[in-house]
Design a protein around this motif. Structure first.
Motif, PDB file in Angstrom:
ATOM      1  N   TYR A   1       0.867  -1.181   0.000  1.00  0.00           N
ATOM      2  CA  TYR A   1       0.000   0.000   0.000  1.00  0.00           C
ATOM      3  C   TYR A   1       0.904   1.232   0.000  1.00  0.00           C
ATOM      4  O   TYR A   1       1.540   1.537   1.023  1.00  0.00           O
ATOM      5  CB  TYR A   1      -0.920  -0.014   1.228  1.00  0.00           C
ATOM      6  N   GLN A   2       0.951   1.887  -1.146  1.00  0.00           N
ATOM      7  CA  GLN A   2       1.942   2.938  -1.347  1.00  0.00           C
ATOM      8  C   GLN A   2       1.902   4.051  -0.291  1.00  0.00           C
ATOM      9  O   GLN A   2       2.955   4.425   0.228  1.00  0.00           O
ATOM     10  CB  GLN A   2       1.840   3.513  -2.768  1.00  0.00           C
ATOM     11  N   PRO A   3       0.703   4.586   0.059  1.00  0.00           N
ATOM     12  CA  PRO A   3       0.719   5.652   1.069  1.00  0.00           C
ATOM     13  C   PRO A   3       1.402   5.213   2.375  1.00  0.00           C
ATOM     14  O   PRO A   3       2.087   6.005   3.021  1.00  0.00           O
ATOM     15  CB  PRO A   3      -0.760   5.964   1.294  1.00  0.00           C
ATOM     16  N   ALA A   4       1.238   3.952   2.731  1.00  0.00           N
ATOM     17  CA  ALA A   4       1.868   3.469   3.970  1.00  0.00           C
ATOM     18  C   ALA A   4       3.373   3.283   3.782  1.00  0.00           C
ATOM     19  O   ALA A   4       4.147   3.370   4.742  1.00  0.00           O
ATOM     20  CB  ALA A   4       1.233   2.159   4.416  1.00  0.00           C
ATOM     21  N   ARG A   5       3.784   3.017   2.551  1.00  0.00           N
ATOM     22  CA  ARG A   5       5.222   2.922   2.285  1.00  0.00           C
ATOM     23  C   ARG A   5       5.847   4.317   2.345  1.00  0.00           C
ATOM     24  O   ARG A   5       6.935   4.504   2.856  1.00  0.00           O
ATOM     25  CB  ARG A   5       5.498   2.314   0.886  1.00  0.00           C
ATOM     26  N   THR A   6       5.092   5.301   1.754  1.00  0.00           N
ATOM     27  CA  THR A   6       5.641   6.661   1.683  1.00  0.00           C
ATOM     28  C   THR A   6       5.600   7.366   3.044  1.00  0.00           C
ATOM     29  O   THR A   6       6.491   8.125   3.367  1.00  0.00           O
ATOM     30  CB  THR A   6       4.821   7.502   0.670  1.00  0.00           C
ATOM     31  N   HIS A   7       4.541   7.107   3.808  1.00  0.00           N
ATOM     32  CA  HIS A   7       4.414   7.796   5.111  1.00  0.00           C
ATOM     33  C   HIS A   7       4.282   6.769   6.233  1.00  0.00           C
ATOM     34  O   HIS A   7       3.216   6.632   6.841  1.00  0.00           O
ATOM     35  CB  HIS A   7       3.171   8.696   5.119  1.00  0.00           C
ATOM     36  N   PRO A   8       5.344   6.029   6.503  1.00  0.00           N
ATOM     37  CA  PRO A   8       5.220   4.951   7.493  1.00  0.00           C
ATOM     38  C   PRO A   8       4.772   5.432   8.871  1.00  0.00           C
ATOM     39  O   PRO A   8       4.039   4.728   9.556  1.00  0.00           O
ATOM     40  CB  PRO A   8       6.623   4.333   7.538  1.00  0.00           C
ATOM     41  N   GLU A   9       5.169   6.635   9.255  1.00  0.00           N
ATOM     42  CA  GLU A   9       4.782   7.109  10.600  1.00  0.00           C
ATOM     43  C   GLU A   9       3.275   7.333  10.682  1.00  0.00           C
ATOM     44  O   GLU A   9       2.634   7.006  11.665  1.00  0.00           O
ATOM     45  CB  GLU A   9       5.488   8.426  10.940  1.00  0.00           C
TER      46      GLU A   9
END
Ligand SMILES: Cc1ncc(C[n+]2csc(CCOP(=O)(O)OP(=O)(O)O)c2C)c(N)n1
Length: 635
Positions: free
Chosen positions: A286-294
């Motif tokens: 899931y790209q958003p979770a990869r880009t914004h892990p925090e």
């Protein structure tokens, strides 16, 4: 089209699947996790990161006979889905639903309850020793993240694991992340192990040794030995573990089920402690979770297509008001430092870390160390502010007592998530801090009624020159204006919010509902003054005694455990003053049982919402008064 997931009722069902089917199942599980967390909120990144790892674990091991212990437990969703809770998964973290953490009461497959970090190795070792003592043969597997491995208790466990050499499997879920990027020398070592640098370094060092070899004699032998030592150190990765007595395997591709299965099968054969370092990606798929892990470590409900939160709450949270106030204060006073234990974002210190990086310390998941580190700074003239969630500061009870309070050092404790904590269940409730702080020597204990008062309390705490703590909930502020100029509140000075005959003495976030309840009760002829206590220690004795009229009533309200809490402090004061003639009630949280749900749902269930408060106070006024007084007098 029928899904493979539809046919999975128990872990053994996945053992019948082909490698292709397992890969498809991983996709289906990811989709279910994503859909559910997007609706209910939850720990997305960690769960998307361990789908293959969990499938491989349940392929190789035979749960519940084999025991899987999940560290923190915020990565157990795939495990729950595979172990008979797929149909209840829609109720994840909801009132009446299933917990987002392992829970022994929920399933026999949840071998151990977790929520706080770094406990899995100790618990698993205990279970392995118990197994051997009972002559049983099952496997015990601890799954621990690289972040959790920075916690002191995990390191203490490694120490004993290497000593006892029990048969124990440690799966190190290495993703380079805690909630934010993992920090510290230990974390660097783990990344060194997967980087392949040790091979490069080995080659370079071997070359330089060979270059320096003379033709004959002792020097050659010595250099040969040195080379042997060097090769031993560099050719065997995971040397630190190996030298501790723990066999190291890795790095293993954490999203390749076949590689994981092979590694776990091998570990199963090993007769001693073995650690497998699996390299995973937080938020995988899931790209958003990869880009914004925090942002997606623990997320509220969000839109899947964009990753944007569904609900935008306006106004600053208590955490952000604290973070901004601390930046302002630190700019005025260079002795002020900020410390977090791996919770920079959650405690509102992210901006501080960016604006004043040299004054910010993330010590890793190491609350005990954070406190004693602060003590060392304080003893040397600095003014450390330690921001830790109420529930996690429990870890550092002795450090607060022994390293700060006994020496009366000016360390400020900022306890975020104090009181009822939504969605995460019992392990995350911030309900004990009043009880565990109020008996500490020299400690000043405060709770602001709103976010503006929080700023003044922070300023005051830094001015007092003693250990001081400020607690506030996980919540948006009340939307009050924030003063530019901060002032020191005299210790123990409460605030009369509304006058009345009897006293409603409210602590922190309970002041606002107390005021509403008092207004509602006027219709029933009950006249209550509402006082914002501000201080749990020292208490405003003068204000309390002013209302302590013969036959009068005093009610305290706090969002904390009632036993040993702020109300108990008021009762002790009345007892010390010999005021047994007062009708008294301490309203707070019960000692046990925290239902799962939103904060408002929990408040309603435990009677801390406005209707609950009015009901409890009315009951008190209706009850015959006098028998309790007599009993106490005669006792
Ligand atoms: C004692 C304690 N302190 C802080 C936390 C908050 N916390 C939850 S998960 C987490 C990071 C865990 O990192 P890691 O073990 O690497 O797992 P990952 O999320 O990367 O899968 C932290 C700091 C906690 N659960 N317990």
């Amino acid at each position: 089209m029928a899904k493979i997931l539809d046919s999975i009722e128990r872990p053994s069902d996945i053992r019948k699947l082909s490698p292709e089917e397992l890969s498809t199942l991983a996709l289906e599980i990811r989709a279910l996790i994503l859909e559910t967390v997007a609706k209910n909120g939850g720990h997305l990144g960690s769960n998307l990161g361990v789908v293959e790892l969990t499938l491989a674990l349940h392929t190789v091991f035979d749960s519940p006979r084999d025991k899987i212990v999940w560290d923190v437990g915020h990565q157990c969703y795939t495990h729950k889905i595979l172990t008979g809770r797929k149909d209840r998964f829609a109720g994840l973290r909801r009132c009446g639903g299933i917990l987002g953490f392992p829970c022994r009461d929920e399933s026999e497959h949840d071998a151990y309850n977790t929520g706080h970090a770094s406990t899995a190795l100790s618990a698993a070792l205990g279970m392995a020793v118990a197994r051997d003592k009972a002559g049983e043969k099952h496997h015990v597997i601890a799954v621990v993240g690289d972040g959790s491995l920075t916690g002191g208790v995990a390191l203490e466990a490694l120490n004993q694991i290497g000593h006892l050499r029990e048969r124990l499997i440690i799966v190190l879920n290495y993703n380079e992340m805690s909630i934010s990027a993992n920090v510290g020398a230990w974390s660097k070592y783990l990344s060194y192990l997967v980087s392949g640098q040790h091979y490069v370094r080995m080659k370079d060092q071997a070359k330089s040794i060979l270059r320096s070899l003379p033709k004959i004699g002792w020097p050659l032998i010595k250099a040969g030995r040195a080379l042997e030592e060097l090769v031993k150190k560099t050719i065997f990765p995971g040397l630190v573990f190996t030298e501790l007595g723990i066999r190291y395997v890795g790095p293993v591709h954490g999203h390749n089920i076949q590689s994981l299965v092979e590694a776990f099968e091998m570990a199963k054969m090993y007769d001693g402690p073995i650690l497998i370092q699996c390299v995973t990606q937080k938020g995988r798929g899931y790209q958003p979770a990869r880009t914004h892990p925090e942002k997606f470590h623990g997320a509220g409900p969000f839109q899947i297509s964009t990753g944007e939160p569904l609900k935008r709450e306006w106004g600053p949270s208590f955490s952000s008001v604290f973070g901004n106030a601390l930046i302002k204060i630190a700019k005025k006073d260079e002795k002020v430092l900020a410390i977090t234990a791996a919770m920079g974002e959650g405690t509102g210190l992210k901006e501080f870390s960016e604006k004043l990086p040299e004054r910010f310390f993330d010590v890793g998941i190491a609350e005990q160390h954070a406190v004693t580190f602060a003590s060392g700074l304080a003893v040397s003239g600095f003014k450390p502010v330690v921001a830790i969630y109420s529930t996690f500061l429990q870890r550092a009870y002795d450090q607060v007592y022994h390293d700060v309070c006994l020496m009366d050092l000016p360390v400020v404790f900022v306890l975020d998530r104090a009181g009822i904590v939504p969605d995460d269940g019992p392990t995350h409730q911030g309900v004990n801090d009043i009880a565990y702080l109020r008996h500490m020597p020299h400690m000043i204990v405060m709770a602001p009624k709103d976010e503006n008062e929080l700023q003044h309390m922070l300023w005051s705490a830094l001015a007092y020159g003693h250990p001081a703590s400020v607690r506030f909930p996980k919540a948006k502020g009340l939307g009050v204006p924030l003063d530019e100029q901060l002032h020191v509140i005299p210790p123990g000075r409460s605030e009369l919010v509304k006058d009345g005959r009897d006293l409603l003495f409210a602590f922190g976030n309970m002041v606002a509902p107390a005021l509403e309840a008092a207004k509602a009760l006027e219709k029933d002829g009950i006249s209550l003054a509402v006082v914002n206590a501000r201080f749990i220690k020292p208490l405003d004795k003068e204000m309390i005694l002013r209302f302590a009229r013969t036959g009068g009533t005093i009610v305290t309200i706090e969002e904390g455990i009632v036993d040993g809490g702020a109300g108990s402090a008021v009762r002790e004061l009345l007892d010390r003053e010999g005021r047994f003639d007062i009708r008294f009630k301490a309203i707070g949280l019960p000692l046990e049982s925290y239902p799962l749900g939103k904060a408002e749902e929990i408040r309603a269930m435990v009677g801390l919402d406005v209707p609950g408060l009015t009901r409890q106070i009315k009951d008190l006024y209706r009850a015959p008064f006098g028998s309790a007084v007599d009993e106490r007098k005669s006792g």
